[in-house]
Design an enzyme around this catalytic site. Structure first.
Site, PDB file in Angstrom:
ATOM      1  N   SER A  32      -5.223  -4.864  -3.147  1.00  0.00           N
ATOM      2  CA  SER A  32      -4.120  -5.398  -2.209  1.00  0.00           C
ATOM      3  C   SER A  32      -3.928  -4.028  -1.470  1.00  0.00           C
ATOM      4  O   SER A  32      -3.795  -3.092  -2.142  1.00  0.00           O
ATOM      5  CB  SER A  32      -2.983  -5.937  -2.736  1.00  0.00           C
ATOM      6  N   ASP A  33      -3.529  -4.213  -0.124  1.00  0.00           N
ATOM      7  CA  ASP A  33      -3.050  -3.298   0.783  1.00  0.00           C
ATOM      8  C   ASP A  33      -2.325  -3.635   2.065  1.00  0.00           C
ATOM      9  O   ASP A  33      -2.384  -4.565   2.317  1.00  0.00           O
ATOM     10  CB  ASP A  33      -4.211  -2.173   1.305  1.00  0.00           C
ATOM     11  N   GLN A  34      -1.310  -2.944   2.442  1.00  0.00           N
ATOM     12  CA  GLN A  34      -0.533  -3.110   3.408  1.00  0.00           C
ATOM     13  C   GLN A  34      -0.459  -2.341   4.565  1.00  0.00           C
ATOM     14  O   GLN A  34      -0.201  -1.181   4.301  1.00  0.00           O
ATOM     15  CB  GLN A  34       0.817  -3.684   2.861  1.00  0.00           C
TER      16      GLN A  34
ATOM     17  N   LYS B 216     -10.403  -1.012  -2.981  1.00  0.00           N
ATOM     18  CA  LYS B 216      -9.277  -0.641  -4.226  1.00  0.00           C
ATOM     19  C   LYS B 216     -10.029  -1.503  -5.291  1.00  0.00           C
ATOM     20  O   LYS B 216      -9.799  -1.216  -6.649  1.00  0.00           O
ATOM     21  CB  LYS B 216      -7.967  -0.965  -4.154  1.00  0.00           C
TER      22      LYS B 216
ATOM     23  N   GLY C 224      -3.522  -7.494   3.162  1.00  0.00           N
ATOM     24  CA  GLY C 224      -4.975  -7.673   2.633  1.00  0.00           C
ATOM     25  C   GLY C 224      -4.945  -8.105   1.412  1.00  0.00           C
ATOM     26  O   GLY C 224      -4.374  -7.126   0.606  1.00  0.00           O
TER      27      GLY C 224
END
Length: 194
Positions: free
Chosen positions: A70-72, A54, A107
């Site tokens: 950011s990623d979850q 991203k 993350g």
């Protein structure tokens, strides 16, 4: 005020609200990244890779900026619970997770587009769900509509009522942007919120 431009590579209202808490000026950009996990990839690896993907996706548009990605990923017993997309999928997720502890792994990436320096960290949050009845799940879903949230848990809203306990180093990580880690990353780039 920082002399460098800060860009949040996300369209999430909740991530924007979290970043705004730091009082630093920033812009947002849509990363348009495919969030599909790769074959054999662990949930942690997926979250970290997508965070960096991203950030890198908007680097060409902002070649001098600090870019936040950011990623979850939520998972339990090897099963990944992504964004449900529909009411039916969300109900299935919550029925599976009720009374159990789920790992929400967030993350975070800070990319210095000018230097190419990447800072990457994963922040786990263990969430124990209440042993919800089917009616409670339906009521929650009708009121909250958390269809774009990993694991159907929208803790920044009514989702807090379906959670029995949370364990983690940063309560903001569950919402989608670990601010404690981000402050560390920004300080490493000589950008200070205070």
């Amino acid at each position: 005020m920082p002399s460098v431009q800060i860009v949040l590579s996300s369209t999430s209202l909740f991530r924007r609200e979290l970043l705004a808490r730091l009082g630093l000026p920033f812009e947002t950009a849509n990363p348009n990244v495919d969030e599909t996990a790769r074959h054999g990839e662990t949930p942690e690896t997926t979250a970290l890779r997508l965070s960096e993907d991203k950030a890198r996706a908007v680097a060409r548009q902002y070649p001098e900026a600090l870019i936040i990605g950011s990623d979850q990923v939520a998972y339990l017993d090897g099963q990944v619970f992504g964004k449900p997309g529909t009411h039916e999928n969300a109900a299935r997720q919550l029925q599976t997770m009720r009374g159990r502890t789920v790992n929400f792994y967030t993350g975070l990436c800070l990319l210095n587009a000018k230097s190419g320096k990447v800072q990457l960290r994963g922040v786990p949050t263990l969430v124990t769900f209440r042993n919800l009845t089917s009616d409670e799940i339906e009521n929650y879903l009708r009121k909250e509509k958390p269809y774009n949230c990993a694991g159907s848990a929208k803790s920044e809203g009514l989702g807090i009522a379906i959670i029995a306990k949370m364990e983690g180093e940063d309560p903001n990580a569950l919402i989608g942007l670990p601010l404690i880690a981000l402050c560390d990353f920004l300080r490493n780039e000589s950008v200070y919120a205070i």
